[in-house]
Motif scaffolding. Structure first.
Motif, PDB file in Angstrom:
ATOM      1  N   LYS B   2      17.132  -4.278  -4.787  1.00  0.00           N
ATOM      2  CA  LYS B   2      16.106  -5.080  -4.136  1.00  0.00           C
ATOM      3  C   LYS B   2      14.898  -4.200  -3.906  1.00  0.00           C
ATOM      4  O   LYS B   2      14.995  -3.146  -3.289  1.00  0.00           O
ATOM      5  N   GLU B   3      13.760  -4.640  -4.422  1.00  0.00           N
ATOM      6  CA  GLU B   3      12.571  -3.801  -4.345  1.00  0.00           C
ATOM      7  C   GLU B   3      11.363  -4.593  -3.895  1.00  0.00           C
ATOM      8  O   GLU B   3      11.259  -5.798  -4.114  1.00  0.00           O
ATOM      9  N   VAL B   4      10.468  -3.840  -3.304  1.00  0.00           N
ATOM     10  CA  VAL B   4       9.151  -4.341  -2.981  1.00  0.00           C
ATOM     11  C   VAL B   4       8.176  -3.384  -3.640  1.00  0.00           C
ATOM     12  O   VAL B   4       8.267  -2.167  -3.448  1.00  0.00           O
ATOM     13  N   GLU B   5       7.282  -3.910  -4.432  1.00  0.00           N
ATOM     14  CA  GLU B   5       6.377  -3.058  -5.191  1.00  0.00           C
ATOM     15  C   GLU B   5       4.928  -3.315  -4.814  1.00  0.00           C
ATOM     16  O   GLU B   5       4.509  -4.461  -4.644  1.00  0.00           O
ATOM     17  N   GLN B   6       4.213  -2.224  -4.708  1.00  0.00           N
ATOM     18  CA  GLN B   6       2.790  -2.281  -4.406  1.00  0.00           C
ATOM     19  C   GLN B   6       2.049  -1.335  -5.336  1.00  0.00           C
ATOM     20  O   GLN B   6       2.594  -0.297  -5.729  1.00  0.00           O
ATOM     21  N   ASN B   7       0.817  -1.669  -5.655  1.00  0.00           N
ATOM     22  CA  ASN B   7      -0.058  -0.745  -6.357  1.00  0.00           C
ATOM     23  C   ASN B   7      -0.449   0.347  -5.374  1.00  0.00           C
ATOM     24  O   ASN B   7      -0.980   0.053  -4.302  1.00  0.00           O
ATOM     25  N   SER B   8      -0.141   1.599  -5.714  1.00  0.00           N
ATOM     26  CA  SER B   8      -0.377   2.681  -4.755  1.00  0.00           C
ATOM     27  C   SER B   8      -1.848   2.982  -4.540  1.00  0.00           C
ATOM     28  O   SER B   8      -2.212   3.645  -3.556  1.00  0.00           O
ATOM     29  N   GLY B   9      -2.710   2.461  -5.447  1.00  0.00           N
ATOM     30  CA  GLY B   9      -4.137   2.710  -5.301  1.00  0.00           C
ATOM     31  C   GLY B   9      -4.516   4.100  -5.790  1.00  0.00           C
ATOM     32  O   GLY B   9      -3.857   4.624  -6.680  1.00  0.00           O
ATOM     33  N   PRO B  10      -5.555   4.719  -5.269  1.00  0.00           N
ATOM     34  CA  PRO B  10      -6.292   4.230  -4.108  1.00  0.00           C
ATOM     35  C   PRO B  10      -7.228   3.069  -4.444  1.00  0.00           C
ATOM     36  O   PRO B  10      -7.721   2.960  -5.554  1.00  0.00           O
ATOM     37  N   LEU B  11      -7.430   2.212  -3.454  1.00  0.00           N
ATOM     38  CA  LEU B  11      -8.341   1.100  -3.573  1.00  0.00           C
ATOM     39  C   LEU B  11      -9.570   1.417  -2.722  1.00  0.00           C
ATOM     40  O   LEU B  11      -9.424   1.754  -1.550  1.00  0.00           O
ATOM     41  N   SER B  12     -10.722   1.333  -3.333  1.00  0.00           N
ATOM     42  CA  SER B  12     -11.965   1.606  -2.610  1.00  0.00           C
ATOM     43  C   SER B  12     -12.834   0.366  -2.619  1.00  0.00           C
ATOM     44  O   SER B  12     -13.021  -0.238  -3.683  1.00  0.00           O
ATOM     45  N   VAL B  13     -13.335  -0.006  -1.455  1.00  0.00           N
ATOM     46  CA  VAL B  13     -14.249  -1.140  -1.352  1.00  0.00           C
ATOM     47  C   VAL B  13     -15.421  -0.730  -0.469  1.00  0.00           C
ATOM     48  O   VAL B  13     -15.272   0.113   0.430  1.00  0.00           O
ATOM     49  N   PRO B  14     -16.593  -1.315  -0.696  1.00  0.00           N
ATOM     50  CA  PRO B  14     -17.724  -1.015   0.180  1.00  0.00           C
ATOM     51  C   PRO B  14     -17.588  -1.744   1.500  1.00  0.00           C
ATOM     52  O   PRO B  14     -16.924  -2.790   1.598  1.00  0.00           O
ATOM     53  N   GLU B  15     -18.188  -1.186   2.523  1.00  0.00           N
ATOM     54  CA  GLU B  15     -18.187  -1.824   3.840  1.00  0.00           C
ATOM     55  C   GLU B  15     -18.734  -3.235   3.746  1.00  0.00           C
ATOM     56  O   GLU B  15     -19.738  -3.496   3.080  1.00  0.00           O
ATOM     57  N   GLY B  16     -18.028  -4.161   4.387  1.00  0.00           N
ATOM     58  CA  GLY B  16     -18.449  -5.555   4.389  1.00  0.00           C
ATOM     59  C   GLY B  16     -17.822  -6.395   3.294  1.00  0.00           C
ATOM     60  O   GLY B  16     -17.894  -7.633   3.336  1.00  0.00           O
ATOM     61  N   ALA B  17     -17.182  -5.753   2.334  1.00  0.00           N
ATOM     62  CA  ALA B  17     -16.554  -6.480   1.224  1.00  0.00           C
ATOM     63  C   ALA B  17     -15.163  -6.967   1.622  1.00  0.00           C
ATOM     64  O   ALA B  17     -14.660  -6.666   2.703  1.00  0.00           O
ATOM     65  N   ILE B  18     -14.557  -7.742   0.726  1.00  0.00           N
ATOM     66  CA  ILE B  18     -13.179  -8.195   0.923  1.00  0.00           C
ATOM     67  C   ILE B  18     -12.237  -7.236   0.201  1.00  0.00           C
ATOM     68  O   ILE B  18     -12.402  -6.962  -0.989  1.00  0.00           O
ATOM     69  N   ALA B  19     -11.253  -6.740   0.919  1.00  0.00           N
ATOM     70  CA  ALA B  19     -10.218  -5.901   0.312  1.00  0.00           C
ATOM     71  C   ALA B  19      -8.997  -6.774   0.057  1.00  0.00           C
ATOM     72  O   ALA B  19      -8.574  -7.525   0.947  1.00  0.00           O
TER      73      ALA B  19
END
Lengths: 113, 108
Positions: B2-19
């Motif tokens: 049983k696994e839960v998988e996530q993209n480790s990133g890193p994820l970068s977004v500018p301030e005010g954007a939607i992550a």
């Protein structure tokens, strides 16, 4: 004190030492957990206690020995650890098992030398 | 397994954007899903939970669950530099499984 308190925050121990980690929760929760967090790995569940009865032991080596004297206190006794056991050990509690989210303690950073 | 998988990133977004943070899980019997935020050197903090298909909103955070496709997502609107952290997805039934986390950086 509120929340989940863990002591010590940092621990360095030799492979022949015996030490204990302590966790105390002040939330009135009925379930308590030990997790191991290593770099680049998912949180690993070690032990679960529900109403101070152990309900899960995820194939954890016997050099880790949990103790839960009551619903508010949880210990992890350590002996003859290996360097690969170095990690952040997190205690958590929840209202019950199953659908409830956890409140984590601040963790004990363990280094085995 | 049983696994839960996530993209480790890193994820970068500018301030005010939607992550947008995504998570998939393998156990169809999973009933409850949680998002935790973990600042560097700190312990995980529960920020959202979701049990039912659809969206759940709490302030700037929206959790989305699609059980048919076995994915969970977390949207952070109006991202702030203080949102920079690692976000852990967890899901399960009697026992929860955690992903490795996605590192988010919000750039001022």
């Amino acid at each position: 004190e509120t929340g989940v308190t863990q002591t010590p925050r940092h621990l360095v121990m030799g492979m022949t030492n015996k030490k204990s980690l302590k966790c105390e929760q002040h939330l009135g929760h009925n379930a308590m957990y030990w997790y191991k967090q290593s770099a680049k790995k998912p949180l690993e569940l070690m032990f679960v206690y529900n109403f101070k009865e152990q309900t899960e032991n995820n194939s954890v080596p016997s050099r880790f020995s949990p103790e839960c004297p009551n619903s508010s206190h949880l210990f992890l006794h350590l002996h003859t650890l290996q360097p690969e056991d170095s990690a952040l050990y997190l205690c958590a509690s929840s209202q019950g098992t199953g659908v409830y989210g956890y409140t984590f303690g601040s963790g004990t950073r363990l280094t085995v030398v | 397994q049983k696994e839960v998988e996530q993209n480790s990133g890193p994820l970068s977004v500018p301030e005010g954007a939607i992550a947008s943070l995504n998570c998939t899980y393998s156990d169809r019997g999973s009933q409850s899903f949680f998002w935790y935020r973990q600042y560097s050197g700190k312990s995980p903090e529960l920020i959202m939970f979701i049990y039912s298909n659809g969206d759940k909103e709490d302030g700037r955070f929206t959790a989305q669950l699609n059980k048919a496709s076995q994915y969970v997502s977390l949207l952070i609107r109006d991202s702030q530099p203080s949102d920079s952290a690692t976000y852990l997805c967890a899901g399960g039934g009697n026992q929860f499984y955690f992903g490795t986390g996605t590192s988010l950086t919000v750039i001022p």
